[in-house]
Design a protein around this motif. Structure first.
Motif, PDB file in Angstrom:
ATOM      1  N   LYS A 122     122.422   6.626 -32.682  1.00  0.00           N
ATOM      2  CA  LYS A 122     122.702   7.958 -32.145  1.00  0.00           C
ATOM      3  C   LYS A 122     124.094   7.997 -31.522  1.00  0.00           C
ATOM      4  CE  LYS A 122     121.183  11.456 -28.837  1.00  0.00           C
ATOM      5  NZ  LYS A 122     120.090  11.924 -27.945  1.00  0.00           N
ATOM      6  N   ASP A 134     126.167  18.967 -32.287  1.00  0.00           N
ATOM      7  CA  ASP A 134     124.983  19.376 -31.531  1.00  0.00           C
ATOM      8  C   ASP A 134     123.734  18.713 -32.106  1.00  0.00           C
ATOM      9  OD1 ASP A 134     126.409  20.983 -29.795  1.00  0.00           O
ATOM     10  OD2 ASP A 134     126.062  22.834 -30.936  1.00  0.00           O
ATOM     11  N   ARG A 135     123.650  18.636 -33.433  1.00  0.00           N
ATOM     12  CA  ARG A 135     122.504  17.977 -34.079  1.00  0.00           C
ATOM     13  C   ARG A 135     122.470  16.492 -33.712  1.00  0.00           C
ATOM     14  NH1 ARG A 135     122.142  18.631 -40.289  1.00  0.00           N
ATOM     15  NH2 ARG A 135     120.152  17.593 -39.871  1.00  0.00           N
ATOM     16  N   ARG A 183     123.689  15.099 -31.006  1.00  0.00           N
ATOM     17  CA  ARG A 183     123.301  14.966 -29.598  1.00  0.00           C
ATOM     18  C   ARG A 183     121.812  15.196 -29.389  1.00  0.00           C
ATOM     19  NH1 ARG A 183     128.583  18.297 -27.421  1.00  0.00           N
ATOM     20  NH2 ARG A 183     129.955  16.480 -27.089  1.00  0.00           N
ATOM     21  N   ASP A 184     121.199  15.976 -30.294  1.00  0.00           N
ATOM     22  CA  ASP A 184     119.768  16.279 -30.188  1.00  0.00           C
ATOM     23  C   ASP A 184     118.886  15.252 -30.888  1.00  0.00           C
ATOM     24  OD1 ASP A 184     120.244  18.544 -28.694  1.00  0.00           O
ATOM     25  OD2 ASP A 184     120.188  19.913 -30.410  1.00  0.00           O
ATOM     26  N   ASP A 218     116.517  12.372 -31.648  1.00  0.00           N
ATOM     27  CA  ASP A 218     115.507  11.728 -30.814  1.00  0.00           C
ATOM     28  C   ASP A 218     115.498  10.229 -31.105  1.00  0.00           C
ATOM     29  OD1 ASP A 218     112.696  10.649 -30.251  1.00  0.00           O
ATOM     30  OD2 ASP A 218     112.632  12.627 -29.283  1.00  0.00           O
TER      31      ASP A 218
END
Length: 225
Positions: free
Chosen positions: A180, A9-10, A12-13, A15
């Motif tokens: 990412k 989740d981190r 995917r978040d 920036d």
């Protein structure tokens, strides 16, 4: 310790603009020195490659080479966890590494007459190669040993002579997007490996590789359960 799902989740978040800021702050330009593609003094070159990336490289057009590749031309079992015995290499390991040549260099690395390095499958190179020398410091991802680039310590940079050189914002953003993507892919892979894992009943002299698709033989074929 956070679960792999929480780390995913981190990832995917993340920036992309923040990652690009960190990359731009230190700067980077590949000098084609080849250090990231060659063996060091002690060990062969080791770069993780995902199963689907192996298949892409099997089909990739390679400069100066039209030979059809099988799985073992592209990838080898990650050496960690394997042992050498009188009967050969044996044991269980996780994931794949890019194949190496007789000198321990990446099999896709080449040098011209002036010693300038290059990748023969550059357009199809794996994410770990696209993002070198950077990584993100999340549990479950491949983190090169290196210095933190940003204040949070999230973006890390491995020692590389290309660091500190000017980089355009566009190139920094492209690199950040790949970084990412790599973090997300590595965590997805780690979760699938964990969920697919079953201890292998391997015979002496046998190697078993566990990846996100299951337990495999060194030629990339799935083992029967």
């Amino acid at each position: 310790m956070e679960s792999l799902e929480a780390e995913l989740d981190r990832a995917r978040d993340l920036d992309v603009d923040d990652l690009a800021d960190a990359i731009e702050s230190i700067g980077f330009e590949c000098t084609r020195c080849g250090a990231c593609c060659k063996a060091d003094e002690a060990d062969p070159h080791t770069a993780t490659v995902f199963p689907d990336e192996v298949r892409e490289l099997q089909d990739a057009e390679s400069s100066g080479d039209s030979t059809e590749r099988d799985w073992r031309d592209v990838a080898r079992p990650m050496p960690y966890g394997l042992t050498e015995t009188a009967d050969g290499t044996e044991g269980e390991t996780f994931e794949w590494a890019l194949q190496t040549d007789g000198c321990g260099d990446c099999t896709f690395y080449t040098e011209d007459a002036d010693g300038v390095g290059g990748c023969t499958v550059h357009e199809d190179r794996p994410l770990i190669c696209r993002t070198y020398p950077f990584s993100v410091a999340l549990a479950g991802t491949s983190q090169p040993m290196g210095e933190a680039v940003d204040e949070s310590g999230l973006v890390r940079a491995h020692e590389c002579e290309g660091l500190g050189r000017d980089i355009s914002r566009e190139d920094a953003e492209d690199l950040a997007a790949a970084l990412k993507e790599r973090a997300v892919r590595e965590l997805d892979e780690a979760i699938d490996v964990r969920d697919e894992y079953e201890p292998a009943d391997s015979a002496s002299g046998e190697v078993v590789v566990h990846d996100s698709e299951g337990a495999k033989s060194p030629d990339g074929t799935l083992r029967k359960r």
